[in-house]
Design an enzyme around this catalytic site. Sequence first.
Site, mmCIF file in Angstrom:
data_model
loop_
_atom_site.group_PDB
_atom_site.id
_atom_site.type_symbol
_atom_site.label_atom_id
_atom_site.label_comp_id
_atom_site.label_asym_id
_atom_site.label_seq_id
_atom_site.Cartn_x
_atom_site.Cartn_y
_atom_site.Cartn_z
ATOM 1 N N HIS A 173 0.695 -1.649 -0.080
ATOM 2 C CA HIS A 173 -0.211 -0.097 0.361
ATOM 3 C C HIS A 173 0.983 1.287 0.258
ATOM 4 O O HIS A 173 2.539 1.337 0.657
ATOM 5 C CB HIS A 173 -1.124 0.080 1.241
ATOM 6 C CG HIS A 173 -2.554 -0.596 1.126
ATOM 7 N ND1 HIS A 173 -3.109 -0.050 1.548
ATOM 8 C CD2 HIS A 173 -2.019 -2.241 0.429
ATOM 9 C CE1 HIS A 173 -4.265 -1.692 1.104
ATOM 10 N NE2 HIS A 173 -3.704 -2.954 0.699
ATOM 11 N N CYS A 219 -6.786 3.895 2.368
ATOM 12 C CA CYS A 219 -6.449 3.446 3.739
ATOM 13 C C CYS A 219 -7.197 3.938 4.369
ATOM 14 O O CYS A 219 -8.094 4.900 5.116
ATOM 15 C CB CYS A 219 -4.843 3.921 3.659
ATOM 16 S SG CYS A 219 -4.520 2.630 5.324
HETATM 17 MG MG MG Z 1 -5.524 -4.022 -0.112
#
Ligand code: MG
Length: 298
Positions: free
Chosen positions: A215, A246
């Site tokens: 990420h 996120c």
């Molecule tokens: Mg992911």
Amino acid sequence: MTEASPDAPLDSVHITDVGPRDGLQNEQGVIPLDSKVKLVEALAAAGLTEIEIGSFVRPDVIPQLADSADLFTSIDRRPGVLYTALVPNQRGLDRALEVAVDKVAVFTSASEGFAQANVNGSIADTIDRFRPVLLGAHAAGRKVRGYVSCVIACPYDGPTDHARVRAVCEQLLELGVDEIDLGDTIGVAKPADIDRLLGGLEGLLEPGEIVLHLHDTSGTAVACAERALQLGVRRFDASCGGLGGCPFAPGSPGNLATEALLDLCERMGFQTGVSRAAVAEASRAICSILGVEPRGTG
Ligand code: MG
């Protein structure tokens, strides 16, 4: 970790695009089915040979993915492409097999705090739930991916001990998963963390055997992917347009963008078989519906 020999032949990198599942799950708004069908078909046409498109959790838990079964029955399937989905338990597997999912994924965590918050049980509970899924999936001729979240750090428990990652991987391998996917769920890894992560698995899993799920929360996903490629990792998840924010850092970038990974692979001389321009076009289309800017396309 030692770097792969520079004399090794140029080889290829396998990318699973997780945008239609992991990406859309973490975006606001629910995308109409026909737009999802177009996205999945465009990604396959772009050359991606594995696309995670659904999740067979209870439909009320993740409204963005409530139409996963319809998506599987609506897409025009391209030969040679695996269309995959998450399944949390036996019931999810049954629903997935009804619509001919090609490969399934089970998911646990390297941290207890995340397991409790995200999958509603201890790590041991999740492993117990996997047993019938593994048996059923293999009996139906389907491969099983085992996701391990929070391999670098956890939003609840802080930094993750690499011995914990190794222990969970050992359990998944004993259960018989066909591949292990290690996720930096909150996107805090720096390149040196990739060395430590892979070093902690020495003798259990070679870098070439794992899948890495990065990420870009901290803007370090590409640097981590580069380090992983130097160390021999050849399988990555990425999300078209960087879809998926996120949940622990609102407004932050989400998954490593497929386009950014394709750029990196090209720079480093790895083949992917995927057209970056075609992925970028698919990303633009879905992002315009979501009202967000695609990432990784600059
Ligand atoms: Mg992911």
